[in-house]
Design a protein around this motif. Sequence first.
Motif, PDB file in Angstrom:
ATOM      1  N   UNK A   1       0.920  -1.284  -0.060  1.00  0.00           N
ATOM      2  CA  UNK A   1      -0.051   0.044   0.004  1.00  0.00           C
ATOM      3  C   UNK A   1       0.803   1.384   0.005  1.00  0.00           C
ATOM      4  N   UNK A   2       0.842   2.136  -1.122  1.00  0.00           N
ATOM      5  CA  UNK A   2      -0.097   2.283  -2.005  1.00  0.00           C
ATOM      6  C   UNK A   2       0.173   1.522  -3.290  1.00  0.00           C
ATOM      7  N   UNK A   3       1.405   1.141  -3.472  1.00  0.00           N
ATOM      8  CA  UNK A   3       1.809   0.267  -4.359  1.00  0.00           C
ATOM      9  C   UNK A   3       2.707  -1.048  -3.920  1.00  0.00           C
ATOM     10  N   UNK A   4       2.532  -2.019  -5.025  1.00  0.00           N
ATOM     11  CA  UNK A   4       3.503  -3.206  -4.529  1.00  0.00           C
ATOM     12  C   UNK A   4       4.760  -2.821  -4.437  1.00  0.00           C
ATOM     13  N   UNK A   5       5.559  -3.069  -3.230  1.00  0.00           N
ATOM     14  CA  UNK A   5       6.814  -2.546  -3.238  1.00  0.00           C
ATOM     15  C   UNK A   5       7.615  -3.796  -2.473  1.00  0.00           C
ATOM     16  N   UNK A   6       9.071  -3.443  -2.571  1.00  0.00           N
ATOM     17  CA  UNK A   6       9.950  -4.495  -1.972  1.00  0.00           C
ATOM     18  C   UNK A   6      11.220  -3.469  -1.526  1.00  0.00           C
ATOM     19  N   UNK A   7      11.284  -3.729  -0.135  1.00  0.00           N
ATOM     20  CA  UNK A   7      12.370  -2.965   0.507  1.00  0.00           C
ATOM     21  C   UNK A   7      13.566  -3.841   0.647  1.00  0.00           C
ATOM     22  N   UNK A   8      14.845  -3.534  -0.088  1.00  0.00           N
ATOM     23  CA  UNK A   8      15.933  -4.463   0.319  1.00  0.00           C
ATOM     24  C   UNK A   8      17.022  -3.829   0.827  1.00  0.00           C
ATOM     25  N   UNK A   9      17.676  -4.502   1.527  1.00  0.00           N
ATOM     26  CA  UNK A   9      18.845  -3.774   2.538  1.00  0.00           C
ATOM     27  C   UNK A   9      20.157  -4.493   2.286  1.00  0.00           C
ATOM     28  N   UNK A  10      21.218  -3.565   2.454  1.00  0.00           N
ATOM     29  CA  UNK A  10      22.556  -4.190   2.565  1.00  0.00           C
ATOM     30  C   UNK A  10      23.067  -3.016   3.677  1.00  0.00           C
ATOM     31  N   UNK A  11      23.971  -3.863   4.666  1.00  0.00           N
ATOM     32  CA  UNK A  11      24.711  -2.994   5.692  1.00  0.00           C
ATOM     33  C   UNK A  11      23.820  -1.823   6.185  1.00  0.00           C
ATOM     34  N   UNK A  12      22.738  -2.307   6.360  1.00  0.00           N
ATOM     35  CA  UNK A  12      21.677  -1.208   7.188  1.00  0.00           C
ATOM     36  C   UNK A  12      20.987  -0.261   6.317  1.00  0.00           C
ATOM     37  N   UNK A  13      21.356  -0.173   4.896  1.00  0.00           N
ATOM     38  CA  UNK A  13      21.118   0.805   3.967  1.00  0.00           C
ATOM     39  C   UNK A  13      20.074   0.174   3.124  1.00  0.00           C
ATOM     40  N   UNK A  14      18.841   0.736   3.085  1.00  0.00           N
ATOM     41  CA  UNK A  14      17.787   0.369   2.563  1.00  0.00           C
ATOM     42  C   UNK A  14      17.589   1.002   1.052  1.00  0.00           C
ATOM     43  N   UNK A  15      17.005   0.224   0.059  1.00  0.00           N
ATOM     44  CA  UNK A  15      16.488   0.804  -1.251  1.00  0.00           C
ATOM     45  C   UNK A  15      15.160   0.046  -1.327  1.00  0.00           C
ATOM     46  N   UNK A  16      14.407   1.028  -1.688  1.00  0.00           N
ATOM     47  CA  UNK A  16      12.973   0.706  -1.937  1.00  0.00           C
ATOM     48  C   UNK A  16      12.678   0.560  -3.589  1.00  0.00           C
ATOM     49  N   UNK A  17      11.753  -0.113  -3.923  1.00  0.00           N
ATOM     50  CA  UNK A  17      11.337  -0.416  -5.577  1.00  0.00           C
ATOM     51  C   UNK A  17       9.755  -0.654  -5.669  1.00  0.00           C
ATOM     52  N   UNK A  18       9.374  -0.031  -6.415  1.00  0.00           N
ATOM     53  CA  UNK A  18       7.685  -0.022  -6.404  1.00  0.00           C
ATOM     54  C   UNK A  18       7.376  -0.201  -7.871  1.00  0.00           C
ATOM     55  N   UNK A  19       6.248  -0.899  -8.053  1.00  0.00           N
ATOM     56  CA  UNK A  19       5.328  -0.880  -9.293  1.00  0.00           C
ATOM     57  C   UNK A  19       4.481   0.344  -9.191  1.00  0.00           C
ATOM     58  N   UNK A  20       5.141   1.494  -9.440  1.00  0.00           N
ATOM     59  CA  UNK A  20       4.479   2.649  -9.170  1.00  0.00           C
ATOM     60  C   UNK A  20       4.016   3.468 -10.522  1.00  0.00           C
ATOM     61  N   UNK A  21       4.479   2.946 -11.753  1.00  0.00           N
ATOM     62  CA  UNK A  21       4.157   3.278 -12.938  1.00  0.00           C
ATOM     63  C   UNK A  21       5.212   4.373 -13.302  1.00  0.00           C
ATOM     64  N   UNK A  22       6.397   4.731 -12.513  1.00  0.00           N
ATOM     65  CA  UNK A  22       7.191   5.495 -12.910  1.00  0.00           C
ATOM     66  C   UNK A  22       8.230   5.034 -13.801  1.00  0.00           C
ATOM     67  N   UNK A  23       8.905   5.766 -14.450  1.00  0.00           N
ATOM     68  CA  UNK A  23      10.046   5.669 -15.603  1.00  0.00           C
ATOM     69  C   UNK A  23      11.320   5.276 -15.223  1.00  0.00           C
ATOM     70  N   UNK A  24      11.741   4.020 -14.925  1.00  0.00           N
ATOM     71  CA  UNK A  24      12.939   3.575 -14.551  1.00  0.00           C
ATOM     72  C   UNK A  24      14.170   4.236 -15.115  1.00  0.00           C
TER      73      UNK A  24
END
Length: 129
Positions: A46-69
């Motif tokens: 919510x509000x989009x399908x999202x995955x939060x990935x982490x390395x060394x405590x640093x997070x990167x979020x990715x979502x199907x939010x209709x943006x232009x990669x």
Amino acid sequence: MSGGQKFKAALPFQQDGPALPVADIEATSKWYSGPFDTVEKERPSNPFRTAILERDGTRLGFAINHGDASQAGAAILVSDIEGIKEELESHDMTIGNWRIDERDGEKLQVFFVVAPDGLCFYFHEPVQS
């Protein structure tokens, strides 16, 4: 991968908020666990399908939010930039623009990679004097 905290911080280039645009959450989570050595930590929907990935405590979020990669990405502050470069090259990633940048009077060793999903990442580390 080798020990020590290598990913220090990640900031999106655009106003992507905490999530960079992708087309497939499953493929994203699987792919980034390889070259970026991340682990999936969360999968909110919510509000989009999202995955939060982490390395060394640093997070990167990715979502199907209709943006232009192809118009998005993140700056990733690292330690041991040469080691990170070698890790990515070992996964057949093409390293671009290995160079020294200067920002606000600080010199940074930098390089870029473009992931298969089109996202661009600017890896950088302050140059020690």
